[in-house]
Scaffold this motif. Structure first.
Motif, PDB file in Angstrom:
ATOM      1  N   SER A   1      -7.377  36.772 -68.737  1.00 11.60           N
ATOM      2  CA  SER A   1      -6.465  36.921 -67.597  1.00 11.60           C
ATOM      3  C   SER A   1      -6.653  38.253 -66.896  1.00 11.60           C
ATOM      4  CB  SER A   1      -5.015  36.783 -68.062  1.00 11.60           C
ATOM      5  OG  SER A   1      -4.710  37.756 -69.050  1.00 11.60           O
ATOM      6  N   GLU A   2      -6.853  39.332 -67.655  1.00  6.40           N
ATOM      7  CA  GLU A   2      -7.074  40.648 -67.050  1.00  6.40           C
ATOM      8  C   GLU A   2      -8.393  40.681 -66.295  1.00  6.40           C
ATOM      9  OE1 GLU A   2      -5.915  40.121 -70.062  1.00  6.40           O
ATOM     10  OE2 GLU A   2      -3.898  40.964 -69.821  1.00  6.40           O
ATOM     11  N   LEU A   3      -9.421  40.028 -66.836  1.00  5.19           N
ATOM     12  CA  LEU A   3     -10.713  39.960 -66.159  1.00  5.19           C
ATOM     13  C   LEU A   3     -10.586  39.199 -64.845  1.00  5.19           C
ATOM     14  CD1 LEU A   3     -13.831  40.273 -66.117  1.00  5.19           C
ATOM     15  CD2 LEU A   3     -13.954  38.134 -67.413  1.00  5.19           C
ATOM     16  N   VAL A   4      -9.860  38.097 -64.866  1.00  4.09           N
ATOM     17  CA  VAL A   4      -9.670  37.286 -63.660  1.00  4.09           C
ATOM     18  C   VAL A   4      -8.950  38.084 -62.585  1.00  4.09           C
ATOM     19  CG1 VAL A   4      -8.464  35.275 -62.738  1.00  4.09           C
ATOM     20  CG2 VAL A   4      -9.707  35.086 -64.888  1.00  4.09           C
ATOM     21  N   SER A   5      -7.922  38.823 -62.976  1.00  6.48           N
ATOM     22  CA  SER A   5      -7.147  39.601 -62.003  1.00  6.48           C
ATOM     23  C   SER A   5      -8.010  40.637 -61.292  1.00  6.48           C
ATOM     24  CB  SER A   5      -5.969  40.293 -62.700  1.00  6.48           C
ATOM     25  OG  SER A   5      -5.087  39.344 -63.249  1.00  6.48           O
ATOM     26  N   GLN A   6      -8.832  41.343 -62.065  1.00  9.14           N
ATOM     27  CA  GLN A   6      -9.656  42.393 -61.476  1.00  9.14           C
ATOM     28  C   GLN A   6     -10.750  41.824 -60.560  1.00  9.14           C
ATOM     29  OE1 GLN A   6      -8.872  45.600 -61.725  1.00  9.14           O
ATOM     30  NE2 GLN A   6      -7.137  44.975 -62.989  1.00  9.14           N
ATOM     31  N   CYS A   7     -11.357  40.732 -60.988  1.00 12.94           N
ATOM     32  CA  CYS A   7     -12.433  40.135 -60.182  1.00 12.94           C
ATOM     33  C   CYS A   7     -11.898  39.493 -58.905  1.00 12.94           C
ATOM     34  CB  CYS A   7     -13.183  39.079 -61.009  1.00 12.94           C
ATOM     35  SG  CYS A   7     -14.132  39.754 -62.388  1.00 12.94           S
TER      36      CYS A   7
ATOM     37  N   ALA B   1     -11.081  41.777 -55.566  1.00 11.22           N
ATOM     38  CA  ALA B   1     -12.153  42.094 -54.627  1.00 11.22           C
ATOM     39  C   ALA B   1     -12.398  40.948 -53.643  1.00 11.22           C
ATOM     40  CB  ALA B   1     -13.427  42.414 -55.390  1.00 11.22           C
ATOM     41  N   VAL B   2     -12.366  39.726 -54.150  1.00 11.81           N
ATOM     42  CA  VAL B   2     -12.630  38.562 -53.297  1.00 11.81           C
ATOM     43  C   VAL B   2     -11.504  38.340 -52.297  1.00 11.81           C
ATOM     44  CG1 VAL B   2     -13.072  36.075 -53.270  1.00 11.81           C
ATOM     45  CG2 VAL B   2     -13.992  37.489 -55.117  1.00 11.81           C
ATOM     46  N   THR B   3     -10.260  38.377 -52.752  1.00 10.13           N
ATOM     47  CA  THR B   3      -9.131  38.134 -51.852  1.00 10.13           C
ATOM     48  C   THR B   3      -8.978  39.255 -50.818  1.00 10.13           C
ATOM     49  OG1 THR B   3      -7.653  39.140 -53.513  1.00 10.13           O
ATOM     50  CG2 THR B   3      -7.853  36.739 -53.505  1.00 10.13           C
ATOM     51  N   THR B   4      -9.278  40.485 -51.219  1.00 10.61           N
ATOM     52  CA  THR B   4      -9.238  41.584 -50.247  1.00 10.61           C
ATOM     53  C   THR B   4     -10.256  41.355 -49.135  1.00 10.61           C
ATOM     54  OG1 THR B   4      -8.543  43.143 -51.963  1.00 10.61           O
ATOM     55  CG2 THR B   4      -9.467  44.071 -49.953  1.00 10.61           C
ATOM     56  N   PHE B   5     -11.429  40.899 -49.499  1.00 14.57           N
ATOM     57  CA  PHE B   5     -12.457  40.576 -48.500  1.00 14.57           C
ATOM     58  C   PHE B   5     -11.979  39.467 -47.562  1.00 14.57           C
ATOM     59  CE2 PHE B   5     -16.114  37.931 -47.270  1.00 14.57           C
ATOM     60  CZ  PHE B   5     -16.838  38.868 -46.543  1.00 14.57           C
TER      61      PHE B   5
ATOM     62  N   GLY C   1      -5.508  45.034 -37.320  1.00 18.91           N
ATOM     63  CA  GLY C   1      -5.051  44.052 -38.299  1.00 18.91           C
ATOM     64  C   GLY C   1      -5.561  44.368 -39.697  1.00 18.91           C
ATOM     65  N   VAL C   2      -6.822  44.808 -39.778  1.00 21.91           N
ATOM     66  CA  VAL C   2      -7.399  45.192 -41.064  1.00 21.91           C
ATOM     67  C   VAL C   2      -6.663  46.404 -41.639  1.00 21.91           C
ATOM     68  CG1 VAL C   2      -9.469  46.029 -42.237  1.00 21.91           C
ATOM     69  CG2 VAL C   2      -9.658  44.257 -40.482  1.00 21.91           C
ATOM     70  N   ALA C   3      -6.336  47.365 -40.776  1.00 24.13           N
ATOM     71  CA  ALA C   3      -5.598  48.550 -41.221  1.00 24.13           C
ATOM     72  C   ALA C   3      -4.213  48.165 -41.741  1.00 24.13           C
ATOM     73  CB  ALA C   3      -5.479  49.551 -40.081  1.00 24.13           C
ATOM     74  N   ALA C   4      -3.552  47.231 -41.048  1.00 24.62           N
ATOM     75  CA  ALA C   4      -2.211  46.817 -41.448  1.00 24.62           C
ATOM     76  C   ALA C   4      -2.224  46.092 -42.792  1.00 24.62           C
ATOM     77  CB  ALA C   4      -1.602  45.917 -40.372  1.00 24.62           C
ATOM     78  N   ILE C   5      -3.167  45.180 -42.990  1.00 24.62           N
ATOM     79  CA  ILE C   5      -3.213  44.441 -44.256  1.00 24.62           C
ATOM     80  C   ILE C   5      -3.605  45.368 -45.405  1.00 24.62           C
ATOM     81  CG2 ILE C   5      -5.628  43.705 -44.097  1.00 24.62           C
ATOM     82  CD1 ILE C   5      -2.627  41.669 -45.432  1.00 24.62           C
ATOM     83  N   THR C   6      -4.397  46.405 -45.108  1.00 24.84           N
ATOM     84  CA  THR C   6      -4.757  47.388 -46.133  1.00 24.84           C
ATOM     85  C   THR C   6      -3.530  48.134 -46.618  1.00 24.84           C
ATOM     86  OG1 THR C   6      -6.965  47.663 -45.157  1.00 24.84           O
ATOM     87  CG2 THR C   6      -6.189  49.392 -46.640  1.00 24.84           C
ATOM     88  N   VAL C   7      -2.649  48.510 -45.662  1.00 23.08           N
ATOM     89  CA  VAL C   7      -1.408  49.192 -46.036  1.00 23.08           C
ATOM     90  C   VAL C   7      -0.555  48.303 -46.944  1.00 23.08           C
ATOM     91  CG1 VAL C   7       0.768  50.123 -45.163  1.00 23.08           C
ATOM     92  CG2 VAL C   7      -1.373  50.602 -43.954  1.00 23.08           C
ATOM     93  N   LEU C   8      -0.457  47.031 -46.596  1.00 22.04           N
ATOM     94  CA  LEU C   8       0.342  46.107 -47.389  1.00 22.04           C
ATOM     95  C   LEU C   8      -0.238  45.899 -48.780  1.00 22.04           C
ATOM     96  CD1 LEU C   8       1.375  43.404 -44.778  1.00 22.04           C
ATOM     97  CD2 LEU C   8       2.894  44.836 -46.119  1.00 22.04           C
ATOM     98  N   ILE C   9      -1.553  45.783 -48.875  1.00 24.21           N
ATOM     99  CA  ILE C   9      -2.187  45.575 -50.179  1.00 24.21           C
ATOM    100  C   ILE C   9      -1.992  46.791 -51.081  1.00 24.21           C
ATOM    101  CG2 ILE C   9      -4.400  45.292 -51.347  1.00 24.21           C
ATOM    102  CD1 ILE C   9      -5.288  43.516 -49.045  1.00 24.21           C
TER     103      ILE C   9
ATOM    104  N   GLY D   1      -6.534  31.569 -56.774  1.00 22.60           N
ATOM    105  CA  GLY D   1      -6.481  30.153 -56.427  1.00 22.60           C
ATOM    106  C   GLY D   1      -5.575  29.831 -55.262  1.00 22.60           C
ATOM    107  N   PHE D   2      -4.281  30.056 -55.434  1.00 23.54           N
ATOM    108  CA  PHE D   2      -3.316  29.731 -54.391  1.00 23.54           C
ATOM    109  C   PHE D   2      -3.494  30.609 -53.156  1.00 23.54           C
ATOM    110  CE2 PHE D   2      -0.378  27.963 -57.842  1.00 23.54           C
ATOM    111  CZ  PHE D   2      -0.712  26.652 -57.526  1.00 23.54           C
ATOM    112  N   ILE D   3      -3.768  31.901 -53.363  1.00 19.21           N
ATOM    113  CA  ILE D   3      -3.935  32.809 -52.229  1.00 19.21           C
ATOM    114  C   ILE D   3      -5.085  32.351 -51.338  1.00 19.21           C
ATOM    115  CG2 ILE D   3      -4.685  35.128 -51.575  1.00 19.21           C
ATOM    116  CD1 ILE D   3      -3.006  36.281 -53.721  1.00 19.21           C
ATOM    117  N   THR D   4      -6.204  31.973 -51.959  1.00 14.62           N
ATOM    118  CA  THR D   4      -7.364  31.534 -51.192  1.00 14.62           C
ATOM    119  C   THR D   4      -7.058  30.282 -50.378  1.00 14.62           C
ATOM    120  OG1 THR D   4      -8.859  32.447 -52.869  1.00 14.62           O
ATOM    121  CG2 THR D   4      -9.776  30.829 -51.344  1.00 14.62           C
ATOM    122  N   VAL D   5      -6.379  29.331 -51.001  1.00 15.26           N
ATOM    123  CA  VAL D   5      -6.033  28.083 -50.300  1.00 15.26           C
ATOM    124  C   VAL D   5      -5.128  28.365 -49.112  1.00 15.26           C
ATOM    125  CG1 VAL D   5      -4.823  25.876 -50.510  1.00 15.26           C
ATOM    126  CG2 VAL D   5      -6.337  26.649 -52.345  1.00 15.26           C
ATOM    127  N   PHE D   6      -4.057  29.128 -49.336  1.00 13.52           N
ATOM    128  CA  PHE D   6      -3.119  29.415 -48.250  1.00 13.52           C
ATOM    129  C   PHE D   6      -3.738  30.306 -47.180  1.00 13.52           C
ATOM    130  CE2 PHE D   6       0.210  28.699 -51.681  1.00 13.52           C
ATOM    131  CZ  PHE D   6       0.530  27.436 -51.199  1.00 13.52           C
TER     132      PHE D   6
END
Length: 300
Positions: A26-32, A35-39, A53-61, A181-186
């Motif tokens: 689970s920890e490995l999945v979270s870290q990997c 990077a993908v969802t941020t991209f 927009g990129v700057a705004a989402i960076t602040v939120l993340i 999973g869910f984040i990518t779909v939405f």
């Protein structure tokens, strides 16, 4: 080898090593997945609002990472306590510990949600005070994104809880769905219909759907074991310490509900007295005379 502490050849057990690695997936999945969802977030916001927009989402993340550290720290701190009670078979204390943890998580989730919702504007000013457009985008994003904190605390703790209970599959499933999973779909579907609002909704909806799945895992699936049972399906045995019949202090002897002792010499390290006892079904009987049938009941 002159002392008890010395170098020796390690004894390799591949099965134990493999089980330990799988339990921490689970920890490995979270870290990997981060990077993908941020991209994906950056690509989506670039198409919709450009660099601002990129700057705004960076602040939120970054804000999300900062605020969820409270959940992560609490989960990692309580995991050894859960593992200890699970391994010792103390079901009563295990349930009590998990109940207290969930109560704390529920309370702190409301606090973090309100802090993010009401203080989103102040957080946006810290990062985008000199850029009015980025500030407005970030402020509007916090109004929706903040709802994710109502659900993420329970999901993060649940993932750590299943890891502590040696259920790596359930833990990895929760981590994978909420962070990828869910984040990518939405994230791929919602912006097509709701544009920027769909981006802000991706994380709260992902956390909500993960929470629903987590509740389902707690309830148990089909004939699978519940979280307070061992993998083989046998319930954890209740355990208790034997109290000294003379001074009432806790001795160094511990019994389970299936423990049977006959003519057992119980020694108390506090009062230094020894008594002969018998134990069945967690009930302790003090033998007054070893050669007679007279016995005196005793409460554990």
């Amino acid at each position: 080898k002159r002392s008890e502490l010395h170098f020796c050849k390690p004894d390799m057990d591949a099965s134990v090593l493999l089980k330990s690695c799988s339990n921490g997936v689970s920890e490995l999945v979270s870290q990997c997945s981060t990077a993908v969802t941020t991209f994906l977030f950056n690509i989506t916001m670039m198409k919709l609002l450009g660099e601002d927009g990129v700057a705004a989402i960076t602040v939120l993340i970054y804000s999300q990472f900062l605020l969820t550290t409270l959940y992560i720290g609490f989960s990692m701190g309580t995991a050894p306590v859960v593992s200890y009670n699970y391994g010792s078979g103390n079901v009563k204390q295990l349930k009590k510990t998990v109940g207290i943890c969930f109560s704390f998580i529920a309370g702190i989730s409301i606090f973090v949600f309100l802090f993010s919702l009401l203080g989103g504007e102040s957080i946006a000013k810290v990062f985008a005070e000199n850029n009015r457009n980025v500030f407005e985008i970030t402020k509007n994003g916090f109004a929706i994104f903040s709802f994710s904190f109502l659900f993420s605390g329970c999901n993060i703790f649940s993932s750590a809880l299943f890891t502590a209970l040696s259920n790596g599959k359930a833990s990895a499933t929760i981590s994978f769905l909420r962070t990828f999973g869910f984040i990518t779909v939405f994230l791929l579907a919602l912006p097509r219909f709701l544009e920027v609002t769909g981006v802000w909704l991706a994380v709260p909806l992902a956390e909500l759907f993960t929470l629903m799945l987590t509740a389902y895992l707690y309830a148990g699936i089909g004939n699978s074991t519940i979280i307070f049972e061992r993998k083989a399906g046998k319930k954890l045995k209740q355990t208790e310490w034997i109290l000294c019949p003379v001074c009432g202090s806790k001795t160094r002897s511990r019994i389970r509900e299936d423990t049977i002792l006959i003519n057992y010499p119980l020694y108390c390290p506090k009062c230094r007295q020894e008594r002969l006892i018998e134990v069945r079904n967690l009930q302790t009987i003090v033998i007054t005379e070893p050669d007679t049938l007279d016995a005196e009941p005793m409460n554990v």
